[in-house]
Design a protein around this motif. Structure first.
Motif, mmCIF file in Angstrom:
data_model
loop_
_atom_site.group_PDB
_atom_site.id
_atom_site.type_symbol
_atom_site.label_atom_id
_atom_site.label_comp_id
_atom_site.label_asym_id
_atom_site.label_seq_id
_atom_site.Cartn_x
_atom_site.Cartn_y
_atom_site.Cartn_z
ATOM 1 N N PHE A 5 -92.504 61.934 -114.607
ATOM 2 C CA PHE A 5 -91.708 62.708 -115.556
ATOM 3 C C PHE A 5 -92.354 64.080 -115.719
ATOM 4 N N TRP A 6 -91.588 65.133 -115.488
ATOM 5 C CA TRP A 6 -92.108 66.482 -115.736
ATOM 6 C C TRP A 6 -91.242 67.143 -116.792
ATOM 7 N N ASP A 7 -91.892 67.813 -117.759
ATOM 8 C CA ASP A 7 -91.119 68.594 -118.717
ATOM 9 C C ASP A 7 -90.305 69.617 -117.924
ATOM 10 N N ALA A 8 -88.999 69.693 -118.209
ATOM 11 C CA ALA A 8 -88.102 70.521 -117.394
ATOM 12 C C ALA A 8 -88.388 72.016 -117.567
ATOM 13 N N THR A 9 -88.982 72.399 -118.695
ATOM 14 C CA THR A 9 -89.257 73.820 -118.943
ATOM 15 C C THR A 9 -90.653 74.198 -118.458
ATOM 16 N N THR A 10 -91.664 73.438 -118.899
ATOM 17 C CA THR A 10 -93.057 73.826 -118.616
ATOM 18 C C THR A 10 -93.597 73.146 -117.347
ATOM 19 N N HIS A 11 -92.888 72.134 -116.854
ATOM 20 C CA HIS A 11 -93.315 71.314 -115.705
ATOM 21 C C HIS A 11 -94.586 70.503 -115.997
ATOM 22 N N LEU B 299 -79.665 53.588 -106.322
ATOM 23 C CA LEU B 299 -79.027 54.911 -106.406
ATOM 24 C C LEU B 299 -78.258 55.076 -107.718
ATOM 25 N N LYS B 300 -77.632 53.984 -108.169
ATOM 26 C CA LYS B 300 -76.915 54.021 -109.459
ATOM 27 C C LYS B 300 -77.900 54.231 -110.614
ATOM 28 N N VAL B 301 -79.016 53.512 -110.549
ATOM 29 C CA VAL B 301 -80.050 53.644 -111.583
ATOM 30 C C VAL B 301 -80.519 55.099 -111.615
ATOM 31 N N ASN B 302 -80.723 55.682 -110.434
ATOM 32 C CA ASN B 302 -81.177 57.074 -110.358
ATOM 33 C C ASN B 302 -80.166 58.012 -110.996
ATOM 34 N N GLN B 303 -78.887 57.825 -110.686
ATOM 35 C CA GLN B 303 -77.837 58.684 -111.228
ATOM 36 C C GLN B 303 -77.879 58.650 -112.739
ATOM 37 N N PHE B 304 -77.955 57.445 -113.286
ATOM 38 C CA PHE B 304 -77.968 57.311 -114.742
ATOM 39 C C PHE B 304 -79.241 57.931 -115.339
ATOM 40 N N MET C 144 -93.311 60.898 -124.353
ATOM 41 C CA MET C 144 -92.156 60.328 -123.644
ATOM 42 C C MET C 144 -91.443 59.296 -124.524
ATOM 43 N N MET C 145 -92.217 58.511 -125.270
ATOM 44 C CA MET C 145 -91.593 57.514 -126.146
ATOM 45 C C MET C 145 -90.763 58.225 -127.220
ATOM 46 N N LYS C 146 -91.346 59.325 -127.746
ATOM 47 C CA LYS C 146 -90.647 60.096 -128.783
ATOM 48 C C LYS C 146 -89.331 60.647 -128.231
ATOM 49 N N ARG C 147 -89.386 61.193 -127.023
ATOM 50 C CA ARG C 147 -88.159 61.789 -126.470
ATOM 51 C C ARG C 147 -87.115 60.727 -126.145
ATOM 52 N N VAL C 148 -87.548 59.589 -125.604
ATOM 53 C CA VAL C 148 -86.585 58.567 -125.193
ATOM 54 C C VAL C 148 -86.040 57.808 -126.403
ATOM 55 N N LEU C 149 -86.940 57.361 -127.273
ATOM 56 C CA LEU C 149 -86.526 56.515 -128.406
ATOM 57 C C LEU C 149 -86.310 57.300 -129.691
ATOM 58 N N ASN D 298 -79.619 61.874 -115.271
ATOM 59 C CA ASN D 298 -78.804 62.523 -116.309
ATOM 60 C C ASN D 298 -79.376 62.271 -117.689
ATOM 61 N N TYR D 299 -79.813 61.036 -117.918
ATOM 62 C CA TYR D 299 -80.362 60.681 -119.227
ATOM 63 C C TYR D 299 -81.589 61.537 -119.543
ATOM 64 N N PHE D 300 -82.498 61.641 -118.578
ATOM 65 C CA PHE D 300 -83.741 62.398 -118.822
ATOM 66 C C PHE D 300 -83.478 63.896 -118.927
ATOM 67 N N LYS D 301 -82.493 64.382 -118.201
ATOM 68 C CA LYS D 301 -82.128 65.808 -118.274
ATOM 69 C C LYS D 301 -81.836 66.195 -119.719
ATOM 70 N N LYS D 302 -81.154 65.293 -120.443
ATOM 71 C CA LYS D 302 -80.760 65.570 -121.831
ATOM 72 C C LYS D 302 -81.959 65.668 -122.764
ATOM 73 N N ILE D 303 -83.084 65.064 -122.377
ATOM 74 C CA ILE D 303 -84.279 65.157 -123.220
ATOM 75 C C ILE D 303 -85.294 66.104 -122.570
#
Ligand code: UDP
Length: 237
Positions: free
Chosen positions: A202-208, A157-162, A230-235, A165-170
Motif C-alpha cells: 500500500f502506498w499513499d497516493a499523494t506522498t507515495h 482479477l475481480k478482487v483486484n478490480q474491487f 491503514m486500519m484507520k483509513r479502511v475501517l 477502486n476501494y483503496f483509491k477512495k482512501i
C-alpha cells in the motif's frame, strides 16, 4: 453453539483451531512478523488486530460483490471463524505497479505502472523458497485443475478490480498483493488467508509513503504506525 477445540496448526502469523463443527475452523492472528522466507523475525505490536479486522472487513465487502470467501464471523479482535478449506498450494500475486521481486527480475524501477494487470503464481513451499510456477507446472504437478486455475485467475482479477477502486477512495495505491484460495468440503473454490498490510503493498497516493510490511522488511521504522494508519483509513478508526 460452536466451540473451539484443539490447535490444528501454527504458522508464521496465525494459529488455526478446530471447532465442534467439522466444516469450520478458528484463525487467531499473532503479532509475529517474518520476512525473506523466515530469515528475518520480529514483532509488530498490534499487527494481529489490524490484519484480522481489515481482512474481515474487506472479505465481507468482496462477498457482497459476489466473490466467495472463507469468512464466516469475527469472534474477537484477533479471532475469526472461517470455513475449513484445503488450501490450493499457490500464492497468487497480482500486480498493478512494479515493486519488490518483479522490479528486481525485470529491472523495472519500483513505481513503474504496469500497462495491464500482471498475475503470477508461486508454489507454496518454504523449503524451496516459494518458486514461481506457470500453468504448465501447475497442471503437471496437479496443484489444482485447469478449471480451478481458471476460477482462481478470474476471482483474483475481480478482487483486484474491487480493491484497487476501494483503496483509491482512501488515497492509497494498491501496488501489488498476494492471495490464497481454498477448496471447501463441497469443492467450491473460495478466497482464503488474509488481505492485510502483511500481504499487500500500500502506498499513499499523494506522498507515495509505504504503509505496509515493506517498512519491516526494509528496516524503515514506523511499522506499527503504518499498520494503524491503514486500519484507520479502511475501517475509519
Ligand atoms: N507476498 C506475500 N507473501 C509472500 C510473498 C509475497 O504476502 O510470501 C506479497 C508481498 O507483500 C507483495 C506481493 O506479494 O505485496 C508481491 O511480493 P514480491 O513477489 O514482490 O516479493 P517480495 O519483494 O515481497 O519478496
Amino acid at each position: 453453539m460452536i466451540e473451539r477445540t484443539q490447535q490444528l496448526y501454527e504458522g508464521k502469523a496465525k494459529k488455526v483451531f478446530a471447532t465442534t463443527d467439522p466444516d469450520l475452523v478458528i484463525v487467531s492472528y499473532k503479532d509475529d512478523a517474518t520476512a525473506f522466507n523466515g530469515e528475518k523475525k520480529g514483532t509488530i505490536v498490534g499487527k494481529g488486530v489490524v490484519n484480522n479486522r481489515m481482512s474481515n472487513y474487506l472479505m465481507e465487502k468482496l462477498e457482497q460483490k459476489g466473490i466467495p470467501t472463507h469468512y464466516v464471523q469475527e469472534l474477537s479482535d484477533r479471532e475469526t471463524l472461517v470455513k475449513r478449506v484445503t488450501i490450493v498450494p499457490l500464492e497468487v500475486i497480482v500486480r498493478n505497479i512494479a515493486a519488490g521481486s518483479l522490479s528486481k527480475r525485470l529491472g523495472l524501477p519500483e513505481g513503474t505502472p504496469m500497462s495491464r494487470t500482471v498475475l503470477e503464481y508461486c508454489y507454496k513451499d518454504d523449503a524451496l523458497g516459494d518458486p514461481m510456477v506457470n500453468a504448465y507446472h501447475i497442471m503437471a504437478m496437479q496443484y489444482c485443475t485447469q478449471d480451478e486455475l481458471n476460477t482462481i485467475a478470474t476471482m483474483a482479477l475481480k478482487v483486484n478490480q474491487f480493491l484497487k477502486n476501494y483503496f483509491k477512495k482512501i488515497n492509497v495505491d494498491l501496488v501489488d498483493f498476494k492471495l490464497e484460495f481454498g477448496k471447501t468440503s463441497d469443492g467450491t473454490i473460495v478466497l482464503a488467508d488474509e488481505i492485510s498490510p502483511d500481504t499487500c503493498r500500500f502506498w499513499d497516493a499523494t506522498t507515495h509513503e509505504k504503509l505496509d510490511k515493506d517498512r519491516f522488511r526494509r528496516d524503515m521504522g514506523g511499522v506499527e504506525d503504518a499498520y494503524k494508519e491503514m486500519m484507520k483509513r479502511v475501517l475509519g478508526e
